[in-house]
Design a protein around this motif. Structure first.
Motif, PDB file in Angstrom:
ATOM      1  N   ALA A 152       0.543  -0.733  -0.089  1.00 43.92           N
ATOM      2  CA  ALA A 152      -0.003   0.149   0.555  1.00 43.92           C
ATOM      3  C   ALA A 152       0.899   1.161   0.083  1.00 43.92           C
ATOM      4  CB  ALA A 152      -0.954   0.268   1.040  1.00 43.92           C
ATOM      5  N   TYR A 153       1.988   1.021   0.443  1.00 40.81           N
ATOM      6  CA  TYR A 153       2.977   2.588   0.486  1.00 40.81           C
ATOM      7  C   TYR A 153       3.268   2.372  -0.532  1.00 40.81           C
ATOM      8  CZ  TYR A 153       2.199   2.969   5.823  1.00 40.81           C
ATOM      9  OH  TYR A 153       1.391   3.627   6.761  1.00 40.81           O
ATOM     10  N   LEU A 154       3.948   0.996  -1.126  1.00 38.14           N
ATOM     11  CA  LEU A 154       4.425   1.836  -2.564  1.00 38.14           C
ATOM     12  C   LEU A 154       3.398   2.302  -3.733  1.00 38.14           C
ATOM     13  CD1 LEU A 154       6.350  -1.775  -3.640  1.00 38.14           C
ATOM     14  CD2 LEU A 154       7.157   0.207  -3.049  1.00 38.14           C
ATOM     15  N   ASP A 155       2.101   1.308  -3.120  1.00 35.63           N
ATOM     16  CA  ASP A 155       1.463   2.371  -4.259  1.00 35.63           C
ATOM     17  C   ASP A 155       1.288   3.832  -4.099  1.00 35.63           C
ATOM     18  OD1 ASP A 155       0.497  -0.028  -5.096  1.00 35.63           O
ATOM     19  OD2 ASP A 155      -1.467   0.181  -4.223  1.00 35.63           O
ATOM     20  N   ARG A 156       1.624   4.889  -2.763  1.00 39.16           N
ATOM     21  CA  ARG A 156       1.436   6.138  -2.593  1.00 39.16           C
ATOM     22  C   ARG A 156       3.121   6.444  -3.209  1.00 39.16           C
ATOM     23  NH1 ARG A 156      -2.026   7.146   2.373  1.00 39.16           N
ATOM     24  NH2 ARG A 156      -0.313   6.770   3.490  1.00 39.16           N
ATOM     25  N   GLY A 157       3.613   5.217  -3.100  1.00 40.44           N
ATOM     26  CA  GLY A 157       4.604   5.794  -3.511  1.00 40.44           C
ATOM     27  C   GLY A 157       5.816   6.844  -2.406  1.00 40.44           C
ATOM     28  N   GLU A 158       5.486   6.557  -0.580  1.00 38.93           N
ATOM     29  CA  GLU A 158       6.417   6.088   0.478  1.00 38.93           C
ATOM     30  C   GLU A 158       7.020   5.238   0.231  1.00 38.93           C
ATOM     31  OE1 GLU A 158       3.624   7.872   3.821  1.00 38.93           O
ATOM     32  OE2 GLU A 158       2.049   7.565   1.650  1.00 38.93           O
ATOM     33  N   VAL A 159       8.267   5.563  -0.460  1.00 36.85           N
ATOM     34  CA  VAL A 159       9.249   4.149  -0.683  1.00 36.85           C
ATOM     35  C   VAL A 159       9.532   3.718   0.876  1.00 36.85           C
ATOM     36  CG1 VAL A 159      11.771   3.808  -0.785  1.00 36.85           C
ATOM     37  CG2 VAL A 159       9.722   5.058  -2.424  1.00 36.85           C
ATOM     38  N   GLY A 207      10.257  -0.302   5.369  1.00 36.30           N
ATOM     39  CA  GLY A 207       9.710  -0.432   6.842  1.00 36.30           C
ATOM     40  C   GLY A 207       9.050  -1.604   7.260  1.00 36.30           C
ATOM     41  N   GLU A 208       8.105  -1.488   6.426  1.00 38.68           N
ATOM     42  CA  GLU A 208       6.775  -2.982   6.622  1.00 38.68           C
ATOM     43  C   GLU A 208       7.871  -3.971   5.936  1.00 38.68           C
ATOM     44  OE1 GLU A 208       4.337  -2.277   7.726  1.00 38.68           O
ATOM     45  OE2 GLU A 208       3.727  -0.442   8.584  1.00 38.68           O
ATOM     46  N   ALA A 209       8.707  -3.633   5.271  1.00 35.48           N
ATOM     47  CA  ALA A 209       9.125  -4.966   4.378  1.00 35.48           C
ATOM     48  C   ALA A 209      10.337  -5.756   5.232  1.00 35.48           C
ATOM     49  CB  ALA A 209       9.878  -4.468   3.487  1.00 35.48           C
ATOM     50  N   ASP A 210      10.715  -4.465   6.258  1.00 36.45           N
ATOM     51  CA  ASP A 210      11.603  -4.879   7.437  1.00 36.45           C
ATOM     52  C   ASP A 210      10.736  -5.591   8.439  1.00 36.45           C
ATOM     53  OD1 ASP A 210      14.243  -4.318   5.896  1.00 36.45           O
ATOM     54  OD2 ASP A 210      14.296  -1.899   7.373  1.00 36.45           O
ATOM     55  N   GLN A 211       9.989  -5.059   8.791  1.00 37.69           N
ATOM     56  CA  GLN A 211       9.250  -6.090   9.848  1.00 37.69           C
ATOM     57  C   GLN A 211       9.122  -6.730   9.611  1.00 37.69           C
ATOM     58  OE1 GLN A 211       7.853  -4.526  13.296  1.00 37.69           O
ATOM     59  NE2 GLN A 211       9.901  -2.801  12.633  1.00 37.69           N
ATOM     60  N   ALA A 212       8.020  -7.602   8.712  1.00 40.54           N
ATOM     61  CA  ALA A 212       7.959  -8.701   8.138  1.00 40.54           C
ATOM     62  C   ALA A 212       8.605  -9.726   8.484  1.00 40.54           C
ATOM     63  CB  ALA A 212       7.351  -8.671   6.270  1.00 40.54           C
ATOM     64  N   THR A 213      10.270  -9.683   8.238  1.00 35.59           N
ATOM     65  CA  THR A 213      11.015 -10.208   8.035  1.00 35.59           C
ATOM     66  C   THR A 213      12.193 -10.398   9.354  1.00 35.59           C
ATOM     67  OG1 THR A 213      12.368  -8.693   7.119  1.00 35.59           O
ATOM     68  CG2 THR A 213      12.166 -10.278   5.510  1.00 35.59           C
ATOM     69  N   GLU A 214      11.769  -8.841  10.227  1.00 35.52           N
ATOM     70  CA  GLU A 214      11.772  -9.231  11.514  1.00 35.52           C
ATOM     71  C   GLU A 214      11.156 -10.571  12.427  1.00 35.52           C
ATOM     72  OE1 GLU A 214      11.562  -5.993  15.467  1.00 35.52           O
ATOM     73  OE2 GLU A 214      12.813  -5.623  13.599  1.00 35.52           O
TER      74      GLU A 214
END
Length: 232
Positions: free
Chosen positions: A109-116, A121-128
């Motif tokens: 969703a953040y990617l869709d909004r261009g908030e890289v 940070g969310e991808a980091d949380q997924a792997t954390e």
């Protein structure tokens, strides 16, 4: 490759339904199943508002299940209602703080909004919360390749981000050598950083895999163009 397609929604929702029913108590299982199935069918038809109503009912029937919230968020995301989508994913995070799924959904969703940076940070949380999560590694690789605001006020991709992309995508390919998505983004990365020989090898390997995977036949023209360009 970021948008929520109807085919992807139906496939992902089907997987969620299995997990949802396993989590649902015997008393509300049948009712909840009916609402989730209706929601999935409506979303696949593009009737997202009606689907959201069904997912909300399913969530009320089983307050311990995170998947109705994720499905709800995906429906909001399909309508480009990102604040509502992120709120739904946030509710899922509160229900299960050890699942990577709400974080991965939020990142998209953040990617869709261009908030890289937020997507990263969310991808980091997924792997954390789930170390070695394949989807998380691939997504972090994708996000790390994207331009973002630099300290000098300009836009670009810092070298450290490109190295992070390489580390994540290399790890993803080592973990799942036949994963087409991981191979695709690794080939794109080598192209982006100008490593011609590695890019050619990566696109060639991707072509071999895509030829045996009908769902990825649409990549054929891009792969052929990349190979021809790199051979010149």
């Amino acid at each position: 490759m970021v948008g929520v397609s109807r085919k992807y929604f139906a496939f992902a929702a089907g997987l969620m339904l299995v997990a949802f029913l396993a989590a649902c108590g015997p008393g509300g299982a049948e009712k909840a199943e009916g609402h989730v199935k209706k929601g999935i069918a409506l979303a696949a038809e593009g009737k997202h508002e009606a689907a959201i109503a069904e997912f909300k009912t399913a969530a009320e029937l089983n307050r311990d299940a995170l998947d109705p919230h994720i499905l709800m968020g995906d429906a909001y995301r399909a309508m480009k209602k990102y604040d509502e989508a992120l709120a739904a994913y946030g509710a899922a995070k509160k229900i299960n703080r050890t699942s990577p799924k709400p974080h991965l959904a939020s990142a998209l969703a953040y990617l869709d909004r261009g908030e890289v940076e937020k997507a990263s940070g969310e991808a980091d949380q997924a792997t954390e919360v789930d170390p070695g999560n394949l989807a998380g590694m691939i997504l972090q690789g994708r996000v790390s390749m994207l331009p973002r605001r630099l300290p000098d006020g300009g836009m670009g991709v810092p070298p450290v981000s490109l190295e992070r992309a390489r580390l994540n995508l290399d790890a993803a390919v080592q973990r799942a050598p036949d994963n087409v998505e991981a191979r695709y983004w690794l080939a794109k990365l080598y192209d982006q950083i100008g490593e011609k020989d590695r890019a050619l090898a990566a696109w060639t390997k991707l072509g071999e895999l895509a030829n045996t995977t009908p769902d990825h036949a649409k990549m054929a023209s891009e792969i052929a163009e990349a190979i021809a360009r790199l051979k010149r």
